[in-house]
Design a protein around this motif. Structure first.
Motif, short mmCIF file in Angstrom:
data_model
loop_
_atom_site.label_atom_id
_atom_site.label_comp_id
_atom_site.label_asym_id
_atom_site.label_seq_id
_atom_site.Cartn_x
_atom_site.Cartn_y
_atom_site.Cartn_z
N SER B 12 0.85 -1.19 0.00
CA SER B 12 0.00 0.00 0.00
C SER B 12 0.88 1.23 0.00
O SER B 12 1.95 1.25 0.63
N VAL B 13 0.47 2.23 -0.75
CA VAL B 13 1.19 3.50 -0.86
C VAL B 13 0.17 4.63 -0.85
O VAL B 13 -1.03 4.40 -1.02
N HIS B 14 0.67 5.84 -0.70
CA HIS B 14 -0.18 7.02 -0.83
C HIS B 14 -0.06 7.57 -2.24
O HIS B 14 0.97 7.42 -2.90
N GLY B 104 -0.15 -13.01 -7.75
CA GLY B 104 -0.58 -11.62 -7.76
C GLY B 104 -0.19 -10.84 -6.52
O GLY B 104 -0.02 -11.41 -5.43
N THR B 105 -0.01 -9.54 -6.69
CA THR B 105 0.24 -8.61 -5.58
C THR B 105 -0.89 -7.60 -5.56
O THR B 105 -1.15 -6.93 -6.56
N GLN B 106 -1.57 -7.49 -4.42
CA GLN B 106 -2.64 -6.50 -4.27
C GLN B 106 -2.00 -5.16 -3.94
O GLN B 106 -1.36 -5.01 -2.89
N LEU B 107 -2.15 -4.19 -4.83
CA LEU B 107 -1.65 -2.84 -4.58
C LEU B 107 -2.83 -1.94 -4.23
O LEU B 107 -3.82 -1.89 -4.95
N THR B 108 -2.71 -1.25 -3.11
CA THR B 108 -3.71 -0.28 -2.71
C THR B 108 -3.07 1.10 -2.69
O THR B 108 -2.04 1.30 -2.02
N VAL B 109 -3.65 2.03 -3.42
CA VAL B 109 -3.17 3.41 -3.44
C VAL B 109 -4.18 4.25 -2.66
O VAL B 109 -5.35 4.35 -3.03
N MET B 110 -3.71 4.84 -1.56
CA MET B 110 -4.59 5.59 -0.67
C MET B 110 -4.53 7.08 -1.00
O MET B 110 -3.48 7.58 -1.38
#
Lengths: 114, 111
Positions: B12-14, B104-110
């Motif tokens: 997760s990143v911003h 797979g890699t779950q990427l969350t952009v906050m």
């Protein structure tokens, strides 16, 4: 541009039932694929077909049959649905060998077995 | 075990930050592809990088391939909320007709 259409979008079956999923593409692609995706997991290849009437087994073919009667369509049959089975089945197509080509995917058929 | 595998299950990143997803594979390949899958949709290809290429770019995306360490990376710069998705690497390791996907890699952009 082309499109891959999968029907139905949602499929609810009973244990032991034979269930058929359909896929149509209008890219005029030679090769078509069926993948299974379990929740939170990657895609596993069930069957693929490199031309009309051709069928090739993937790693997950047991429990499934497939049919490629026309270039534009590829069907997958779950021969006997397993109780509590839940997965998304993805159909894809490509123009040729995948070392040079991308796969185009449909939106998937979500299967639930009661 | 998988022929291709992403190295992180989730990241997760911003918004605005950069992020890198890594992938390792087990046998020789002709090409490696990166796909993105948004919720409720099928995967969509982002980049195809061949074994004789070291780097490929597509807008904010940059893929690298290191055949000596059998690894690849996908970097996304200036991330946006709409980059939130599962990212897969996929190889043709077993045959020229089969594309084998990692988990797979779950990427969350906050925001």
């Amino acid at each position: 541009g082309g499109i891959i259409t999968q029907t139905p979008k949602f499929l609810i079956g009973q244990e032991g039932q034979k269930l058929t999923l359909k896929c149509q593409q209008n890219f005029n692609h030679d090769t078509m694929y069926w993948y299974r995706q379990d929740s939170g997991k990657g895609l596993r290849l069930i069957y693929y077909s490199i031309t009309e009437n051709d069928l090739q087994k993937g790693d997950l073919s047991e429990g499934y049959d497939a049919s490629r009667e026309k270039k534009s369509s590829f069907s997958l049959t779950v021969t006997s649905a397993q109780k509590n089975e839940m997965a998304v089945f993805l159909c894809a197509s490509s123009g040729g060998q995948i070392s040079n080509e991308r796969l185009f995917f449909g939106h998937g058929t979500k299967l639930s077995v009661l | 075990s998988q022929l291709a595998e992403e190295n992180s299950w989730a990241l997760s990143v911003h918004e605005g930050e950069s992020v890198t997803v890594n992938c390792s594979y087990k046998t020789s390949i002709t090409a490696l592809q990166w796909y993105r899958q948004k919720s409720g949709k099928g995967p969509a290809q982002l980049i195809l990088i061949r074994s004789n290429e070291r780097e490929k770019r597509n807008g904010r995306l940059r893929a690298t391939l290191d055949t000596s360490s059998q690894s690849s990376s996908l970097s996304i710069t200036a991330t946006r909320c709409e980059d939130t998705a599962v990212y897969f690497c996929a190889t043709d390791a077993s045959s020229s007709w089969q594309l084998i996907f990692g988990s797979g890699t779950q990427l969350t952009v906050m925001p």
